[in-house]
Design an enzyme around this catalytic site. Sequence first.
Site, PDB file in Angstrom:
ATOM      1  N   GLU A 179      37.411 -39.697  -9.856  1.00 21.95           N
ATOM      2  CA  GLU A 179      38.400 -39.929  -8.904  1.00 21.95           C
ATOM      3  C   GLU A 179      39.398 -41.141  -9.165  1.00 21.95           C
ATOM      4  OE1 GLU A 179      35.889 -41.192  -5.559  1.00 21.95           O
ATOM      5  OE2 GLU A 179      34.937 -39.205  -5.239  1.00 21.95           O
ATOM      6  N   GLU A 230      30.756 -34.182  -6.527  1.00 26.46           N
ATOM      7  CA  GLU A 230      30.213 -35.153  -5.425  1.00 26.46           C
ATOM      8  C   GLU A 230      30.278 -34.626  -4.173  1.00 26.46           C
ATOM      9  OE1 GLU A 230      31.678 -39.390  -5.239  1.00 26.46           O
ATOM     10  OE2 GLU A 230      31.508 -39.385  -7.447  1.00 26.46           O
TER      11      GLU A 230
HETATM   12  O1  IFM Z   1      30.066 -43.885  -3.693  1.00 31.12           O
HETATM   13  C1  IFM Z   1      31.317 -43.350  -4.009  1.00 31.12           C
HETATM   14  C2  IFM Z   1      31.348 -42.934  -5.358  1.00 31.12           C
HETATM   15  O2  IFM Z   1      31.215 -43.892  -6.267  1.00 31.12           O
HETATM   16  C3  IFM Z   1      32.739 -42.109  -5.610  1.00 31.12           C
HETATM   17  N1  IFM Z   1      32.920 -41.319  -4.569  1.00 31.12           N
HETATM   18  C4  IFM Z   1      32.642 -41.433  -3.122  1.00 31.12           C
HETATM   19  C5  IFM Z   1      31.251 -42.174  -3.174  1.00 31.12           C
HETATM   20  C6  IFM Z   1      31.067 -42.460  -1.565  1.00 31.12           C
HETATM   21  O3  IFM Z   1      32.015 -43.352  -1.128  1.00 31.12           O
END
Ligand code: IFM
Length: 476
Positions: free
Chosen positions: A170, A376
């Site tokens: 990200e 994710e």
């Molecule tokens: O916890 C975070 C993660 O570190 C990166 N993506 C989003 C998740 C939830 O906010």
Amino acid sequence: MSEPVTPVTFPPAFLWGAATSAYQIEGAVREDGRTPSIWDTFSHTPGKTAGGETGDVAVDHYHRYRDDVAMMADLGLGAYRFSISWSRVQPTGRGPAVQRGLDFYRRLVDELLAHDIKPAITLYHWDLPQELEDAGGWPARDTALRFAEYAQIVGAALGDRVEQWITLNEPWCSAFLGYGSGVHAPGRTDAEASLRAAHHLNLAHGLGAKALRSVMPARNSVAVSLNSSVVRPLSQEPADLAAARRIDDLANGVFHGPMLHGAYPETLFTATAPVTDWSYVQDGDLAAIHQPLDALGLNYYTPTLVSAADSSVEGNRADGHGASSYSPWPGADDVAFHQTPGERTEMGWTIDPTGLHDLIMRYTREAPGLPLYVTENGAAYDDKPDPDGRVHDPERIAYLHGHLSAVRRAITDGADVRGYFLWSLMDNFEWAYGYEKRFGAVYVDYATLARTPKSSAHWYAQAARTGALPPVTAAE
Ligand code: IFM
């Protein structure tokens, strides 16, 4: 009599994983030569995180990794995505590696392999060594060169036994929350710097991918995980469509443009002209960033709904990325953000699995032939143990069922999705929100650090074991 429901089944090779990141779970911040990262500094700065919470102890995974891996095996996980703490491996962000730091990851990887769980390494999940921030951080070009050196060190140490590699997690958050709105470390609020940071993160990705390949077996896969936004216009009016285009460039095109196509969108240059002249993009940078990839990681939570700020419908800066009077969207002051209608998670994020389907189909078109992973996806809920100590989280089961069904629909529609990593394996340090938001499939009691798989963990284990989604009422 109700109709029998057709079970949602996945291809046999589909990878069922869970994900975490170093600063969110490891703790042990002063052990074995580790030095502070920007998140240590930020979380120790008063007022930056909820309740002043830090990752000092987190969930103590550094000491409990063996039990954690055994728990993953019990839950039938096929893969585990975790990140490396750069300042554990290269405490000053440059120079030779600290073997004790690398040894921790060697032990973790060996433990995973011994349990038949595929490790997937993310090199950078937001925790820049503080020394590199002091030397300029991501707005400084040298940070990208340092990242390539670090990638080469880790690739050489673990490339023989880890096949799946992710350069950055990200980068949008690193650049725009870290240097724009300042709600993430290092907490700077400088729109120009945030765009410079974005470019240098892109460069780090390209140089890092090349460095990894120079030291690893050719069979290994190199990818990046983007939190590409699904940006929707509030209406089909030209002004709202233009606002959506603007945010799409700043959320997505700014990264996938150079990474996948070797160019920034022209419309990004136009929109950000009042903020930056992009003169830090040097000759050869775009070619360096545009490395061939073996896969693309997509992180998805919720869609983004926007309009022109002068739209008659009330909107604001509440884009779901924390409160700040500085925008993480440089050059987009005339864009308003709106709450998407529908049920929300504890983060206030609207639940919309169609967004995940749309995202996957977009990248199926944008990068034909590139295997995709959902690296994710998950939800925070206010989970609490019942009097028997069990943790029931039917909302998370419904969330996972909805989103995994969307993944399956995308596969049916022709997308090459090879796996899914649930965020997160266990409750952990949710950055500026501290420990208040629980994303885990496993509950962590922060007083004792005891782990208890929630009902969603059992549900997910059944999906992983059978390759089919159990009904949402299973495992409750
Ligand atoms: O916890 C975070 C993660 O570190 C990166 N993506 C989003 C998740 C939830 O906010």
